[in-house]
Design a protein around this motif. Structure first.
Motif, PDB file in Angstrom:
ATOM      1  N   THR A 170      -5.436  -5.753   2.222  1.00  0.00           N
ATOM      2  CA  THR A 170      -5.824  -5.878   3.664  1.00  0.00           C
ATOM      3  C   THR A 170      -5.301  -7.107   4.718  1.00  0.00           C
ATOM      4  OG1 THR A 170      -7.590  -7.449   2.921  1.00  0.00           O
ATOM      5  CG2 THR A 170      -8.203  -5.046   2.951  1.00  0.00           C
ATOM      6  N   GLN A 171      -4.662  -7.776   4.248  1.00  0.00           N
ATOM      7  CA  GLN A 171      -3.890  -9.050   4.736  1.00  0.00           C
ATOM      8  C   GLN A 171      -2.899  -9.562   3.960  1.00  0.00           C
ATOM      9  OE1 GLN A 171      -7.359 -11.110   5.662  1.00  0.00           O
ATOM     10  NE2 GLN A 171      -6.732 -12.741   3.763  1.00  0.00           N
ATOM     11  N   TYR A 172      -2.130 -10.419   4.704  1.00  0.00           N
ATOM     12  CA  TYR A 172      -1.118 -11.261   4.130  1.00  0.00           C
ATOM     13  C   TYR A 172      -0.990 -12.689   4.279  1.00  0.00           C
ATOM     14  CZ  TYR A 172       1.041  -6.408   4.325  1.00  0.00           C
ATOM     15  OH  TYR A 172       0.874  -5.295   4.245  1.00  0.00           O
ATOM     16  N   ASN A 173      -0.821 -13.679   3.241  1.00  0.00           N
ATOM     17  CA  ASN A 173      -0.689 -14.944   3.435  1.00  0.00           C
ATOM     18  C   ASN A 173       0.796 -15.476   3.395  1.00  0.00           C
ATOM     19  OD1 ASN A 173      -3.439 -15.579   3.564  1.00  0.00           O
ATOM     20  ND2 ASN A 173      -3.812 -15.759   1.576  1.00  0.00           N
ATOM     21  N   ILE A 174       1.251 -16.394   4.368  1.00  0.00           N
ATOM     22  CA  ILE A 174       2.332 -16.722   4.419  1.00  0.00           C
ATOM     23  C   ILE A 174       2.730 -18.240   4.153  1.00  0.00           C
ATOM     24  CG2 ILE A 174       4.265 -17.081   6.046  1.00  0.00           C
ATOM     25  CD1 ILE A 174       3.393 -14.750   7.618  1.00  0.00           C
ATOM     26  N   TYR A 175       3.566 -18.573   3.361  1.00  0.00           N
ATOM     27  CA  TYR A 175       3.482 -20.040   2.790  1.00  0.00           C
ATOM     28  C   TYR A 175       5.066 -20.585   3.062  1.00  0.00           C
ATOM     29  CZ  TYR A 175      -0.458 -18.813   0.304  1.00  0.00           C
ATOM     30  OH  TYR A 175      -1.872 -18.703  -0.133  1.00  0.00           O
ATOM     31  N   TYR A 176       5.145 -21.972   3.473  1.00  0.00           N
ATOM     32  CA  TYR A 176       6.523 -22.306   4.074  1.00  0.00           C
ATOM     33  C   TYR A 176       6.763 -23.696   3.483  1.00  0.00           C
ATOM     34  CZ  TYR A 176       9.466 -24.564   7.184  1.00  0.00           C
ATOM     35  OH  TYR A 176      10.247 -25.637   8.225  1.00  0.00           O
ATOM     36  N   ASN A 190       0.829  -1.321   0.051  1.00  0.00           N
ATOM     37  CA  ASN A 190      -0.043   0.109  -0.084  1.00  0.00           C
ATOM     38  C   ASN A 190       0.655   1.292  -0.031  1.00  0.00           C
ATOM     39  OD1 ASN A 190      -2.216  -1.368  -0.016  1.00  0.00           O
ATOM     40  ND2 ASN A 190      -2.647  -1.214   2.068  1.00  0.00           N
ATOM     41  N   LEU A 191       2.203   0.912   0.337  1.00  0.00           N
ATOM     42  CA  LEU A 191       3.180   2.336   0.450  1.00  0.00           C
ATOM     43  C   LEU A 191       3.586   2.767  -1.078  1.00  0.00           C
ATOM     44  CD1 LEU A 191       4.607   1.799   3.749  1.00  0.00           C
ATOM     45  CD2 LEU A 191       2.546   3.224   3.177  1.00  0.00           C
ATOM     46  N   SER A 192       3.652   1.605  -2.175  1.00  0.00           N
ATOM     47  CA  SER A 192       4.044   1.943  -3.344  1.00  0.00           C
ATOM     48  C   SER A 192       3.639   1.388  -4.464  1.00  0.00           C
ATOM     49  CB  SER A 192       5.713   0.692  -3.194  1.00  0.00           C
ATOM     50  OG  SER A 192       5.310  -0.482  -3.063  1.00  0.00           O
TER      51      SER A 192
END
Length: 866
Positions: free
Chosen positions: A700-706, A692-694
């Protein structure tokens, strides 16, 4: 001394009698299906003793060989001689054959062939016999393969290949061959100041420029191509003698190429000048001097002082027409006391067939018959017919054959046979559309792919004997009560059609619920020719387009028949494609006229009227800066015309009204991720940038995958919100190694594309102490790891200083209490050596590493094991 003189004399005789071959090639011509006549040419030096042979051995490439006899000797300038050997051979069948001739040896002192005096001279030709290739003869090389050059001066040589079959030729450098037709070990191309190469299209061998004086041998392949297929190749081995002199080669002035229409005379001047004002001689060799009839003329051998001009003249005939150019090599030779040098230039001459003459058009109401006079060159095997709507004004330039795509013409027909001079253009049975000026060009073509000049452009309209649709315009958009305005131009030339002299006539109106008229159904009929408007009602104009055709029938009693083949015209149908804050509206249409302008209208939210939004010239428009989730309404007005006069102009039609809603289907950009391992606390800390800053505005959110391994499946492990929260601490259970990526999710649940994963594997969790005290005091009594995380097993072996194994285990905790494993006695104090294979989870899976070290056992004397 006498013995030495005998050896020297023998060596001199050996060189004189066995080192003679300078250059050569093998060519052939086909006698019958499998019989070929092969010609071998060798070039030798006449001052050498016993310089050539009356016969040579030839290997035919089919595991047979023969002795081939010399049939001709030609003495050339500068003490060279051309030896010609001819023989016939019948091959067993279709295959590829490598013909090889060898003769010991090459001449002494060839600079780019190591120890050339002891290297066998060999030449080869590759013959391909196939059932699908008609008679083939190799090209004949008209320029001798012996030449002279000067140090530091540009040198150009062209073999002047003449292919009687008219096949395409290409050229490649290759290495000279020795015994067995194999490339000579250590062979190198001559050294050049700038470049040494062969032009693949023209065959010019360019040496820019020789560095050192001496004798050099080079070789080239001349490859034959027919219908884009390689059908054979010959190898030429040539010799160049380089001298260090002050003389400069002559300069030739002549164009690179010429084009001439068959049955015309080509005449041009060839000029040569010499920088030192030496005497000059001009000569020419090439295909125009080899043709069977009407050969070219050029006066060879005339000598001039410093400058010379000669006239080339060729009365071409139709038999000379072919796709490939005729190649001529012009040669200017000076007569300099130091060294006679030569300038060469290769010139291509294209002989083009005349254009078909007297093209005539005969139109009907749905077709045009094209006829013309038969091509005057009898070698033509057919014609190509081209059509374009509207005149292009195309006139071919001097060397332009066929019809280039840039004219806008499209090939619509191909007739075989020189006397096939009539073509009926009915658009492949669909009928030509009314309202256009149709223009035609005709081109004759030949067996080898050659094409004539294009005919003069001839144009015609159709006879207006059928109705021509001008309007298919949506009056009302509705799923049940929609309506379309349908109009057409009545036929104006019914009296020109002998089979349809009088009425009564009837229009039959057909409709299909698509663009293409694939399922037309009769919906009405009109009996008055002046009734040219029909309102189609109670139809669904909201869901799909409608196409129409108007058939005209002679409705005489008992004689009803269709007049002409009507064309199809559809309504303009809009389709919307929604994306983030914008809509793309595509205009789908199938009409026989040309729409040039599309006026786009958009409904005003206040007045509820349609205002002009924009005007476009292609069948699509994008409306942006819209609010997602909001309805917008559009309609299109098309403006077009037919290509001929006599119809309503402009032709105006409207589309249905479409309602569309922009939605955000565009995923945000991906965050940029950084991963750090905190080994002491068994944590991986993830941090990333906020899109949102660029590059986004509604993440609204982030998904993290591993994944715990490098190639493992990336699994979702967490969701982080709100968007300002850009860190996450992961505490893996099996290993600190792993790969991560983070995606951003916006307010419409669009997830960013999976970025490149970030992998980390920097922590080491298995460390061993270097001392322990097994004295049963409850402190440091066992040898065990300082750290032990994510280790599956170990293979620990501990040895005393004599190499005796005192303890081993697979337990990662080890727990050695200082006793021998065999007798359970305490070991003596001292230093013990260990080898420990540690199996732990890493990025690449279960990996093992080997620990080597020493452990000091202390304070265990007199201790009794509990």
């Amino acid at each position: 001394m006498r013995y030495f003189f005998f050896i020297l004399l023998f060596f001199t005789v050996f060189i004189a009698s066995a080192t003679h071959n300078r250059a050569g090639e093998i060519t052939y011509k086909q006698i019958s299906q499998l019989e070929y006549e092969v010609t071998v040419l060798t070039y030798t030096f006449t001052l050498a003793y016993n310089a050539d042979r009356p016969n040579l051995e030839i290997r035919w490439g089919d595991d047979t060989k023969s002795i081939i006899n010399r049939v001709e000797e030609v003495y050339l300038p500068n003490n060279y001689k051309r030896n010609k050997y001819v023989a016939r051979h019948t091959y067993p069948g279709a295959a590829t054959y490598v013909i090889v001739v060898e003769d010991p040896n090459r001449n002494y002192g060839v600079q780019n062939i190591p120890n050339s005096v002891n290297v066998v001279f060999s030449i080869r030709t590759i013959m391909q016999i196939t059932s699908d290739v008609s008679s083939n003869n190799t090209p004949v090389l008209l320029n001798p393969p012996i030449d002279k050059a000067a140090v530091g001066k540009l040198f150009i040589h062209n073999p002047c290949a003449w292919d009687r079959d008219g096949d395409s030729l290409s050229y490649k450098l290759t290495k000279c061959t020795g015994e067995g037709g194999i490339e000579i070990p250590g062979y190198t191309f001559p050294e050049a100041s700038h470049s040494f190469y062969i032009n693949e299209l023209t065959g010019d061998l360019v040496w820019d420029a020789p560095v050192h004086a001496g004798i050099y041998n080079v070789a080239m392949f001349i490859e034959e191509w027919r219908h884009n297929r390689k059908i054979g190749k010959i190898e030429r081995d040539m010799q160049i003698e380089v001298s260090d002199v002050n003389n400069n080669p002559p300069q030739l002035t002549v164009n690179d190429s010429y084009c001439i229409e068959a049955d015309s005379v080509l005449r041009f001047t060839v000029s040569a000048t010499d920088p030192e004002n030496d005497k000059l001689a001009l000569s020419a060799t090439g295909g125009p001097f080899m043709v069977d009839s009407s050969r070219a003329t050029f006066q060879n051998g005339v000598i001039g002082e410093g400058q010379i001009n000669e006239i080339f003249e060729w009365k071409t005939i139709c038999m000379h027409v072919r796709k490939q150019p005729y190649s001529i090599t012009f040669k200017a030779q000076d007569y300099n006391q130091e060294l006679s040098l030569v300038a060469q230039k290769n010139v291509n001459i294209y002989v083009v067939a005349p254009a078909p003459k007297n093209v005539v058009l005969l139109p009907t109401n749905t077709s045009i018959t094209v006829s013309w006079q038969a091509e005057q060159c009898s070698k033509a095997i057919g014609y190509k017919i081209y059509r374009k709507s509207g005149s292009s004004g195309f006139i071919p330039n001097h060397c332009q054959t066929g019809v280039p795509a840039s004219t806008g013409y499209v090939q619509i027909g191909n007739l075989t046979g020189i006397n096939s001079t009539t073509f009926i253009d009915n658009n492949n049975g669909l009928g030509l559309a009314q309202g256009y000026n149709y223009c035609y060009l005709v081109v004759a073509y030949f067996y080898d792919g050659a094409e004539s000049y294009a005919s003069s452009e001839v144009c015609s309209e159709l006879i207006r004997g059928i109705p021509v649709i001008t309007n298919v315009s949506v009056n009302h958009t509705d799923s049940l009560n929609g309506s379309i305005y349908l109009a057409w131009a009545k036929p104006t030339q019914l009296d020109t059609l002998p089979s349809h002299p009088h009425g009564p006539y009837k229009y039959l109106i057909y409709r299909s619920n698509d663009l293409w008229g694939s399922e037309t159904q009769l919906i009405d009929s009109l009996s008055n020719l002046t009734d040219t408007v029909f309102i189609d009602t109670l139809i669904n104009t909201n869901r799909y387009p409608h196409s129409y055709k108007i058939e005209l029938y002679n409705d005489s009693v008992g004689k009803r028949f269709l007049i002409g083949a009507p064309s199809i015209a559809s309504s303009v149908f809009l389709k919307a494609y929604a994306s983030d804050n914008k809509l793309q509206i595509d205009f789908m249409i199938n009409v026989p006229w040309q729409n040039q302008i599309y006026m786009v209208y958009k409904k005003n939210e206040i007045t509820l009227l349609f205002d002009s939004l924009t005007t476009v010239f292609q069948a699509s428009v994008i409306d942006s800066m819209l609010a997602n989730g909001k309805n917008y309404f559009y309609q299109i007005k098309t403006i077009g015309h037919y290509g001929t006069a006599g119809f309503v102009d402009p032709i105006i039609n409207y589309s249905q009204i479409i309602c569309a809603t922009p939605i955000d289907t565009t995923p945000p950009c991906s965050p940029e991720l950084v991963v750090n391992s905190i080994c002491d606390s068994l944590q991986n800390i993830l941090s990333w940038t906020n899109p949102n800053l660029s590059c986004a505005n509604d993440v609204t959110q982030y998904n993290i995958y591993y994944s715990s391994t490098l190639d493992g499946v990336m699994s979702h492990i967490a969701t982080v919100s709100p968007a300002t929260n850009t860190t996450y601490i992961d505490r893996p259970k099996q290993t600190m190694a792993g790969c991560y990526f983070v995606t951003a999710v916006d307010s419409f649940m669009n997830e960013s594309y999976s970025p490149a994963k970030i992998c980390i594997d920097s922590c080491v969790f298995y460390n061993l102490p270097n001392i322990f005290t097994p004295n049963n005091d409850g402190q440091n009594d066992l040898f065990k790891p300082i750290n032990n995380h994510f280790v599956e097993k170990v293979d620990m072996k501990i040895y005393d200083r004599w190499g005796i194994l005192v303890f081993q285990t697979t337990d990662p905790e080890i727990k050695w209490d200082g006793h021998y494993m065999k007798n359970n006695k305490l070991v003596t104090s001292g230093v013990y050596y260990y080898v420990c294979d540690v199996y732990e989870s890493r990025l690449t899976g279960l990996e093992h590493r080997t620990l080597l070290g020493f452990v000091h056992v202390m304070g265990n004397e007199g201790v009794i094991k509990k």
